[in-house]
Motif scaffolding. Structure first.
Motif, PDB file in Angstrom:
ATOM      1  N   TRP A  47     -11.843   5.565  12.216  1.00  0.00           N
ATOM      2  CA  TRP A  47     -10.880   4.820  11.409  1.00  0.00           C
ATOM      3  C   TRP A  47     -11.329   4.787   9.953  1.00  0.00           C
ATOM      4  N   HIS A  48     -12.619   4.673   9.739  1.00  0.00           N
ATOM      5  CA  HIS A  48     -13.166   4.683   8.382  1.00  0.00           C
ATOM      6  C   HIS A  48     -12.816   6.004   7.686  1.00  0.00           C
ATOM      7  N   LEU A  49     -12.956   7.123   8.382  1.00  0.00           N
ATOM      8  CA  LEU A  49     -12.601   8.412   7.778  1.00  0.00           C
ATOM      9  C   LEU A  49     -11.116   8.485   7.461  1.00  0.00           C
ATOM     10  N   ALA A  50     -10.289   7.985   8.370  1.00  0.00           N
ATOM     11  CA  ALA A  50      -8.836   8.033   8.149  1.00  0.00           C
ATOM     12  C   ALA A  50      -8.415   7.172   6.970  1.00  0.00           C
ATOM     13  N   THR A  51      -9.042   6.017   6.804  1.00  0.00           N
ATOM     14  CA  THR A  51      -8.612   5.087   5.766  1.00  0.00           C
ATOM     15  C   THR A  51      -9.267   5.330   4.414  1.00  0.00           C
ATOM     16  N   THR A  52     -10.406   5.968   4.403  1.00  0.00           N
ATOM     17  CA  THR A  52     -11.124   6.176   3.151  1.00  0.00           C
ATOM     18  C   THR A  52     -10.413   7.140   2.216  1.00  0.00           C
ATOM     19  N   LEU A  53      -9.622   8.053   2.762  1.00  0.00           N
ATOM     20  CA  LEU A  53      -8.909   8.991   1.890  1.00  0.00           C
ATOM     21  C   LEU A  53      -8.069   8.228   0.875  1.00  0.00           C
ATOM     22  N   GLU A  54      -7.262   7.310   1.355  1.00  0.00           N
ATOM     23  CA  GLU A  54      -6.406   6.536   0.455  1.00  0.00           C
ATOM     24  C   GLU A  54      -7.223   5.560  -0.378  1.00  0.00           C
ATOM     25  N   GLU A  55      -8.201   4.926   0.236  1.00  0.00           N
ATOM     26  CA  GLU A  55      -9.003   3.927  -0.482  1.00  0.00           C
ATOM     27  C   GLU A  55      -9.702   4.552  -1.684  1.00  0.00           C
ATOM     28  N   THR A  60      -7.873   6.465  -8.619  1.00  0.00           N
ATOM     29  CA  THR A  60      -7.369   7.335  -9.681  1.00  0.00           C
ATOM     30  C   THR A  60      -5.953   6.960 -10.098  1.00  0.00           C
ATOM     31  N   GLY A  61      -5.322   6.076  -9.334  1.00  0.00           N
ATOM     32  CA  GLY A  61      -3.935   5.714  -9.590  1.00  0.00           C
ATOM     33  C   GLY A  61      -2.950   6.541  -8.790  1.00  0.00           C
ATOM     34  N   LEU A  62      -3.433   7.579  -8.105  1.00  0.00           N
ATOM     35  CA  LEU A  62      -2.545   8.395  -7.278  1.00  0.00           C
ATOM     36  C   LEU A  62      -2.117   7.577  -6.065  1.00  0.00           C
ATOM     37  N   GLN A  63      -0.835   7.558  -5.815  1.00  0.00           N
ATOM     38  CA  GLN A  63      -0.309   6.786  -4.694  1.00  0.00           C
ATOM     39  C   GLN A  63       0.280   7.716  -3.647  1.00  0.00           C
ATOM     40  N   PHE A  64      -0.006   7.392  -2.384  1.00  0.00           N
ATOM     41  CA  PHE A  64       0.558   8.138  -1.260  1.00  0.00           C
ATOM     42  C   PHE A  64       0.430   7.266  -0.019  1.00  0.00           C
ATOM     43  N   SER A  65       1.195   7.589   0.994  1.00  0.00           N
ATOM     44  CA  SER A  65       1.157   6.839   2.247  1.00  0.00           C
ATOM     45  C   SER A  65      -0.081   7.235   3.029  1.00  0.00           C
ATOM     46  N   GLY A  66      -0.716   6.236   3.611  1.00  0.00           N
ATOM     47  CA  GLY A  66      -1.901   6.540   4.387  1.00  0.00           C
ATOM     48  C   GLY A  66      -2.293   5.409   5.306  1.00  0.00           C
ATOM     49  N   ALA A  67      -3.317   5.670   6.095  1.00  0.00           N
ATOM     50  CA  ALA A  67      -3.838   4.674   7.015  1.00  0.00           C
ATOM     51  C   ALA A  67      -4.346   3.471   6.226  1.00  0.00           C
ATOM     52  N   ASP A  68      -4.077   2.294   6.730  1.00  0.00           N
ATOM     53  CA  ASP A  68      -4.378   1.038   6.042  1.00  0.00           C
ATOM     54  C   ASP A  68      -5.717   0.473   6.516  1.00  0.00           C
ATOM     55  N   PHE A  69      -6.700   0.443   5.601  1.00  0.00           N
ATOM     56  CA  PHE A  69      -8.044  -0.030   5.920  1.00  0.00           C
ATOM     57  C   PHE A  69      -8.055  -1.465   6.424  1.00  0.00           C
TER      58      PHE A  69
END
Length: 167
Positions: A47-55, A60-69
């Motif tokens: 889960w940490h790997l899945a959520t860290t991408l977005e976190e 950088t300010g880049l926004q995208f949909s992702g797993a919620d930490f």
């Protein structure tokens, strides 16, 4: 490390593929096994790997949909693997739509320091490899087959009709 976004995409594609292989190899039963008290188990690491991408990339300010930490670790291995797949695809799509090679030189606050986007991407990649390696050790302890990431795993040597190296 990354001079162009294409450099990143090329390297990331292979590393994300390996991470996806690891996550796809997990079982529901393996997620909760604790081998050492007070340390992350396979479910928490996945889960940490899945959520860290977005976190990490969100700095950088880049926004995208992702797993919620902030959400608890899912109960099934399939949910974790799918969350990583979806988040990774969303991240790459957002990067390709919004970033250029010049973006790599932009600086952003990252945990109280100023990092370039190139540095953030390098750390993101190495972070993923680090935790994926932890997971492969725990997978062996859980009795799971470990995919060969940089060469054949023990079971893959046998399937090729060769003796796995013992040293």
């Amino acid at each position: 490390m990354f001079r162009t976004m294409n450099d990143f995409y090329t390297t990331w594609k292979e590393e994300a593929k390996g991470t996806q292989q690891v996550l796809d190899s997990l079982t529901d039963e393996s997620l909760q096994k604790n081998f050492t008290e007070g340390h992350r188990n396979l479910g928490r690491l996945g889960w940490h790997l899945a959520t860290t991408l977005e976190e990490m990339v969100s700095h950088t300010g880049l926004q995208f949909s992702g797993a919620d930490f902030s959400k608890p670790v899912p109960d099934t291995a399939e949910e974790i693997a799918e969350a990583y797949r979806f988040t990774n695809q969303s991240m790459i799509r957002a990067m390709k739509d919004n970033w250029t090679d010049e973006t790599l030189q932009e600086e952003h606050d990252m945990y109280g320091e100023k990092w370039t986007v190139a540095t953030i991407l390098k750390v993101l990649l190495l972070h993923q490899v680090h935790h994926r390696a932890q997971m492969t050790v725990l997978m062996r302890q859980a009795g799971l087959k470990v995919p060969g990431l940089y060469g054949p795993a023990k079971e893959e040597w046998t399937a090729m009709g060769a003796e796995p190296p013992t040293v």
